[in-house]
Write an enzyme that holds these catalytic residues in place. Structure first.
Site, PDB file in Angstrom:
ATOM      1  CG  PHE A 107      28.016 -40.155 -24.547  1.00  0.00           C
ATOM      2  CD1 PHE A 107      27.019 -39.212 -24.342  1.00  0.00           C
ATOM      3  CD2 PHE A 107      28.628 -40.216 -25.779  1.00  0.00           C
ATOM      4  CE1 PHE A 107      26.636 -38.347 -25.355  1.00  0.00           C
ATOM      5  CE2 PHE A 107      28.249 -39.348 -26.808  1.00  0.00           C
ATOM      6  CZ  PHE A 107      27.251 -38.414 -26.589  1.00  0.00           C
ATOM      7  CG  ASP A 156      34.119 -39.281 -21.991  1.00  0.00           C
ATOM      8  OD1 ASP A 156      34.216 -38.036 -21.860  1.00  0.00           O
ATOM      9  OD2 ASP A 156      33.643 -39.821 -22.990  1.00  0.00           O
ATOM     10  CE1 TYR A 190      30.145 -31.533 -28.014  1.00  0.00           C
ATOM     11  CE2 TYR A 190      32.218 -31.949 -29.139  1.00  0.00           C
ATOM     12  CZ  TYR A 190      31.025 -32.414 -28.613  1.00  0.00           C
ATOM     13  OH  TYR A 190      30.736 -33.747 -28.687  1.00  0.00           O
ATOM     14  CE  LYS A 191      29.263 -33.069 -24.809  1.00  0.00           C
ATOM     15  NZ  LYS A 191      29.498 -34.484 -24.545  1.00  0.00           N
ATOM     16  NE  ARG A 235      21.598 -33.749 -21.441  1.00  0.00           N
ATOM     17  CZ  ARG A 235      22.728 -33.960 -22.114  1.00  0.00           C
ATOM     18  NH1 ARG A 235      23.615 -34.812 -21.659  1.00  0.00           N
ATOM     19  NH2 ARG A 235      22.968 -33.337 -23.247  1.00  0.00           N
TER      20      ARG A 235
HETATM   21  C1  LIG Z   1      29.478 -35.352 -25.617  1.00  0.00           C
HETATM   22  C2  LIG Z   1      30.183 -36.617 -25.292  1.00  0.00           C
HETATM   23  C3  LIG Z   1      30.953 -37.283 -26.245  1.00  0.00           C
HETATM   24  C4  LIG Z   1      31.003 -36.757 -27.659  1.00  0.00           C
HETATM   25  O1  LIG Z   1      31.964 -37.354 -28.466  1.00  0.00           O
HETATM   26  P1  LIG Z   1      32.238 -36.707 -29.896  1.00  0.00           P
HETATM   27  O2  LIG Z   1      33.295 -37.549 -30.480  1.00  0.00           O
HETATM   28  O3  LIG Z   1      32.601 -35.282 -29.694  1.00  0.00           O
HETATM   29  O4  LIG Z   1      30.967 -36.777 -30.675  1.00  0.00           O
HETATM   30  C5  LIG Z   1      31.626 -38.420 -25.854  1.00  0.00           C
HETATM   31  N1  LIG Z   1      31.521 -38.906 -24.588  1.00  0.00           N
HETATM   32  C6  LIG Z   1      30.770 -38.283 -23.652  1.00  0.00           C
HETATM   33  C7  LIG Z   1      30.698 -38.825 -22.262  1.00  0.00           C
HETATM   34  C8  LIG Z   1      30.071 -37.135 -23.975  1.00  0.00           C
HETATM   35  O5  LIG Z   1      29.307 -36.528 -23.065  1.00  0.00           O
END
Ligand SMILES: *Cc1c(COP(=O)(O)O)cnc(C)c1O
Length: 418
Positions: free
Chosen positions: A125, A203, A228-229, A378
């Site tokens: 990511f 992560d 939030y996911k 997706r």
């Molecule tokens: C959604 C996501 C993030 C988001 O990070 P934020 O700091 O909340 O913007 C980070 N890493 C991964 C792998 C994600 O899927």
């Protein structure tokens, strides 16, 4: 492939069919397949936020802090117990995933001062890669990238080869790949990195609430993840950070602040952090975000990640089956692992005009997926509220969007948010 009636029949006998009622869902609203990006709003969250605002803030005022101050740790313990397999006292919730990645990676680097490299996945990511890029520049380390198979993701053997020189301080990977949904071998890769003397940060943003995780048993050193996911904590809800108990003395996070201070309200002259996970807090945590996150997590915990995972695999299996039959002849290919056990909670569909197809789906077909460059649509059917019949309808509409060429009416230029 199953008929629509068969998909409906599966919904009728599904043990989790009533969970959908816990969410705010517009009757004539779209088919929502982006719960892996922003989970839906739980009804309970509306009440809990209202109470927190009117009672906690409106009437309790600053006195409410005596309750609020414990939220980062109590929610962290709940996430540990119910979502990611961590005993109490190893997780706090505050700051964003990005900030927690920075803290975790910086702490790991400081603990390996004599090692020159950091290892991640070139397909990780973006924020994960950017945080490491910045840290490596700041601390004069080399950022090394794995380039795994784009569908199957990082394998332990690749980590073994890349760490063989004994110069890697830190391996930072996503458990579920945000694009392909490839599910990484948490315990196996961690053990491999440990044999080479590296620390590992995982992560869990695309795992938490969708895939069972056992952090304590996996040997992972540190972990971060979004609420939030799949945890339905709401836009911008704060993230969690896990620090294995045995590392809590030796690892120190770099953003020293008064929320990590022992006897915080003594306002002492120097930073003297609490012993334990509390030292990973920095400044005032976002209370309303924590309240919403707690409601989302409680909802997922009440159903149970095991049951959700079973349903998630069934939903994504149906996507794969329908995509192979209906979409492949129209030039769209499944770009996720085909075996359910190797896949997280979503499915990537590759098409050369994926962005224009996505726009057509949202605008004309009432289906909300998301687009990930260069060529992926997706589809993330959250197991808390997505029905089998919705998946069937969505794939039917994607088939029609491709067959009709309706996407050709949409611009190639991207918007700010995709
Ligand atoms: C959604 C996501 C993030 C988001 O990070 P934020 O700091 O909340 O913007 C980070 N890493 C991964 C792998 C994600 O899927």
């Amino acid at each position: 492939v199953p008929s629509r009636a068969e998909a409906e029949a599966r919904d009728e006998v599904d043990p989790l069919r009533a969970v959908r009622e816990e969410f705010v869902i517009e009757a004539a609203g779209p088919i929502y397949l982006d719960g892996n990006s922003l989970g839906r709003l739980p009804r309970k969250t509306v009440d809990e936020l209202q109470t927190a605002v009117e009672e906690g803030w409106g009437k309790g005022l600053v006195r409410s802090w005596s309750r609020w101050v414990d939220l980062p740790a109590t929610l962290g313990d709940l996430i540990g117990a119910e979502i990611v397999g961590a005993a109490a006292g190893q997780i706090v919730v505050a700051d964003s995933t990005t900030i927690n990645l920075y803290k975790a990676a910086a702490a790991a680097l400081a603990a390996r001062p004599d090692r020159s490299a950091v290892l991640t996945d070139a397909g990780n990511f973006p924020t994960d890669r950017y945080v490491l890029e910045g840290l490596c520049r700041e601390r004069n380390r080399e950022l090394r990238f794995l380039t795994p198979d784009p569908v199957d993701g990082v394998q332990a053997a690749e980590v073994e080869a890349a760490t063989a020189g004994g110069d890697v301080a830190l391996v930072l990977l996503s458990h579920v790949d945000y694009r392909s949904a490839a599910l990484g071998d948490l315990a196996g890769i961690t053990a491999t990195a440990h044999r080479a003397g590296a620390l590992v940060v995982w992560d869990l943003s695309h795992s938490a609430g969708a895939v069972p995780v056992d952090l304590d048993a996996s040997g992972a050193d540190l972990a971060v993840g979004c609420t939030y996911k799949y945890l339905n904590g709401g836009p911008g809800a704060p993230a969690f950070v896990y620090v294995r108990a045995e590392h809590q003395v030796s690892l120190s996070q770099p953003v020293w602040g008064w929320f990590g201070q022992r006897d915080q309200f003594d306002m002492g002259p120097r930073y003297d952090p609490v012993r334990g996970i509390g030292s990973w807090l920095s400044g005032t945590p976002p209370v309303l975000g924590l309240v919403a996150a707690a409601a989302g997590v409680a909802g997922v915990a009440a159903v149970g990640v095991g049951a959700l995972r079973a349903r998630s695999v069934a939903l994504t299996d149906l996507i794969v089956e329908l995509a192979d039959d209906w979409l492949a002849p129209l030039g769209a290919a499944v770009a996720s692992p085909r075996v359910g056990a190797r896949r997280g909670g979503h499915v990537a569909i590759r098409h050369p005009e994926a962005w224009r197809v996505c726009q057509a789906l949202i605008d004309r077909y009432d289906v909300i997926p998301d687009f990930r460059p260069p060529d992926v649509v997706r589809l993330g059917p959250s197991p808390m509220y997505t029905r089998f019949a919705e998946v069937w309808d969505a794939l039917d509409r994607i088939r029609e969007a491709l067959a009709s060429g309706a996407w050709m009416a949409y611009p190639e230029a991207r918007r700010r948010v995709t």
